[in-house]
Design a protein around this motif. Structure first.
Motif, short mmCIF file in Angstrom:
data_model
loop_
_atom_site.label_atom_id
_atom_site.label_comp_id
_atom_site.label_asym_id
_atom_site.label_seq_id
_atom_site.Cartn_x
_atom_site.Cartn_y
_atom_site.Cartn_z
N LEU A 145 3.58 -52.63 19.79
CA LEU A 145 3.63 -53.97 20.19
C LEU A 145 2.37 -54.25 20.94
O LEU A 145 2.13 -53.86 22.17
CB LEU A 145 4.84 -54.17 21.10
CG LEU A 145 4.96 -55.73 21.35
CD1 LEU A 145 4.92 -56.62 20.18
CD2 LEU A 145 6.26 -55.69 22.42
N ALA A 152 5.35 -61.92 15.47
CA ALA A 152 6.69 -61.14 14.94
C ALA A 152 6.23 -59.57 15.33
O ALA A 152 5.08 -59.38 15.41
CB ALA A 152 6.97 -61.36 13.73
N TYR A 153 7.34 -58.92 15.25
CA TYR A 153 6.96 -57.36 15.53
C TYR A 153 7.84 -56.53 14.65
O TYR A 153 9.29 -57.06 14.43
CB TYR A 153 7.31 -57.14 17.09
CG TYR A 153 7.12 -55.51 17.23
CD1 TYR A 153 6.37 -54.90 17.34
CD2 TYR A 153 8.28 -55.31 18.41
CE1 TYR A 153 6.16 -53.50 17.61
CE2 TYR A 153 8.28 -53.86 18.75
CZ TYR A 153 7.21 -52.79 18.39
OH TYR A 153 7.19 -51.77 18.73
N VAL A 154 7.36 -55.47 14.05
CA VAL A 154 8.15 -54.67 13.32
C VAL A 154 7.76 -53.15 13.65
O VAL A 154 6.99 -52.62 13.84
CB VAL A 154 7.90 -54.86 11.83
CG1 VAL A 154 8.72 -53.81 10.86
CG2 VAL A 154 8.02 -56.26 11.34
N SER A 155 9.08 -52.25 14.13
CA SER A 155 8.95 -50.96 14.53
C SER A 155 9.89 -50.19 14.49
O SER A 155 10.87 -50.73 13.73
CB SER A 155 8.00 -50.97 15.76
OG SER A 155 7.54 -49.50 15.99
N ALA A 320 13.83 -61.27 11.09
CA ALA A 320 14.11 -60.51 12.32
C ALA A 320 15.76 -60.35 12.43
O ALA A 320 16.51 -60.84 12.03
CB ALA A 320 13.58 -61.42 13.23
N THR A 323 14.98 -59.79 19.15
CA THR A 323 13.80 -60.14 19.90
C THR A 323 13.41 -59.18 20.80
O THR A 323 14.35 -58.38 21.38
CB THR A 323 14.10 -61.51 20.65
OG1 THR A 323 15.07 -61.42 21.60
CG2 THR A 323 14.12 -62.80 19.64
N SER A 334 11.65 -59.87 16.10
CA SER A 334 11.50 -58.45 15.90
C SER A 334 12.64 -57.65 14.87
O SER A 334 13.58 -58.11 14.71
CB SER A 334 11.68 -57.55 17.04
OG SER A 334 12.82 -57.55 17.62
#
Length: 378
Positions: A145, A152-155, A320, A323, A334
């Motif tokens: 991040l 947006a965030y992907v992990s 997502a 969040t 996320s």
């Protein structure tokens, strides 16, 4: 506790300490940047990009096997499936912050509509993310991040990764965990994932083992892990290290090389992460106890789907599942995926079953006998 590890630990305590060797391993990352394609129209940084643009920038932190073999091709393939008119502009930072900052500027100049960014340093890239957003570019933070106004965030769930590692290390130590001493080889302090891994690992470890030495490994470099581990051996003594928490497989490589250079036999259990091919082979050989498998296909798929949605002017919320908050931005849409622990007993049901590796890839001649003992046969 696994019987081989119990026997090894007792053997290790019976013999005299071996003087620590401080020779650094010659581990290095592959050099050379991947060139980006030429954009049809060149824009100066700071100007707004075309709202109907279909170019997606993909900036990855280095050229490790993971990113070259899995993340990049998986992301590019999924984008192509979803958006035939989209073009991907790719570059690798070779683990250098300044290089990645320049690459972000180059993507702004090219006029990409969306940027999928796996930041080398989440803090240092903040100003780059801000410049991209000022130019009208949506930023998808990938795998870690980054600070700044990301869309947006992907992990993967970082704390769960650490818990899996800590719990596995305790299982390897068994009854000897009480009173045992470990070394913690954490990731880079500049990576927010490192803090999550550490927090997750300490949850099961705290109060169960003594942490003799702990390091934040600069830039996640294996050579720095080797140097740190050599220092721990010199400080604690070769016979007084019962296990090593290593935050990923790259660091585990440095840890194992330092242990072997110090003449420590048998090796204490060492953890890892990413299920790199070399890490899986170390597990088969008994040099590394476990890794954490993160199904990169799911991560890459989610990032590609978010990027395409943003290219089309759609909110990433449709992809997502929740969040997250960063130090600079709240309620970021996320996707946090579930990691899986892998020991020698799990290889066939995880990385092989999912098609990440074949038995032939793992069981090259060097590891043929180890594979046979582990029940891995072509």
């Amino acid at each position: 506790m696994d019987k081989p590890h119990r026997i090894r630990r007792r053997e290790r305590r019976r013999r005299r300490a071996v003087p620590a060797a401080l020779a650094a391993a010659g581990l290095a990352l592959t050099a050379g940047l991947t060139a980006c394609g030429n954009a049809a129209e060149v824009r100066e940084p700071g100007t707004r990009v075309a709202r109907d643009g279909r170019s997606i920038g993909l900036l990855l932190p280095d050229n490790t096997d993971r990113f070259d073999t899995f993340d990049r091709p998986l992301i590019e393939r999924r984008i192509a499936e979803l958006c035939r008119e989209c073009r991907v502009e790719f570059a690798s930072a070779q683990a250098d912050v300044a290089t990645q900052q320049q690459q972000v500027d180059a993507m702004i100049t090219k006029g990409v509509r969306v940027l999928v960014l796996d930041a080398v340093d989440s803090r240092s890239l903040r100003s780059s993310v801000e410049r991209a957003r000022e130019a009208g570019i949506e930023v998808v933070a990938y795998d870690r991040l980054v600070e700044g106004p990301v869309s947006a965030y992907v992990s993967f769930d970082g704390e769960q990764v650490g818990r899996l590692q800590g719990e596995a290390l305790l299982r390897a130590l068994g009854d000897d965990a009480r009173g045992g001493q470990i070394v913690m080889m954490n990731g880079a302090a500049t990576d927010p994932n490192s803090a999550s891994f550490k927090k997750g690992a300490l949850a099961p470890l705290r109060g169960k083992v003594t942490i003799g030495k702990a390091y934040d490994t600069a830039e996640w470099r294996p050579v720095n892990a080797h140097i740190n581990m050599s220092g721990a051996i010199a400080s604690l003594g070769a016979d007084n290290i019962d296990g090593v928490y290593s935050a990923n497989d790259g660091l585990a490589a440095g840890v194992v090389s330092a242990l072997k250079s110090a003449g420590i036999r048998p090796l204490p259990p060492v953890t890892g992460q990413d299920a790199e091919l070399a890490g899986i082979q170390r597990i088969v050989a008994g040099d590394q106890y476990m890794s954490v498998y993160k199904p990169f296909r799911l991560e890459a798929r989610a990032a590609a789907e978010m990027a395409v949605a943003l290219v089309r002017g759609q909110a990433p919320n449709r992809v997502a599942t929740g969040t997250v908050d960063s130090p600079t931005t709240r309620d970021i849409p996320s996707v946090l995926l579930t990691p899986i622990a892998v020991t020698a007993a799990d290889i066939e049901d995880t990385v092989i079953a999912d098609g990440m590796y074949t038995v032939e890839q793992i069981c090259v001649p060097k590891f043929a006998a180890d594979c046979e003992r582990a029940g891995l046969t072509p």
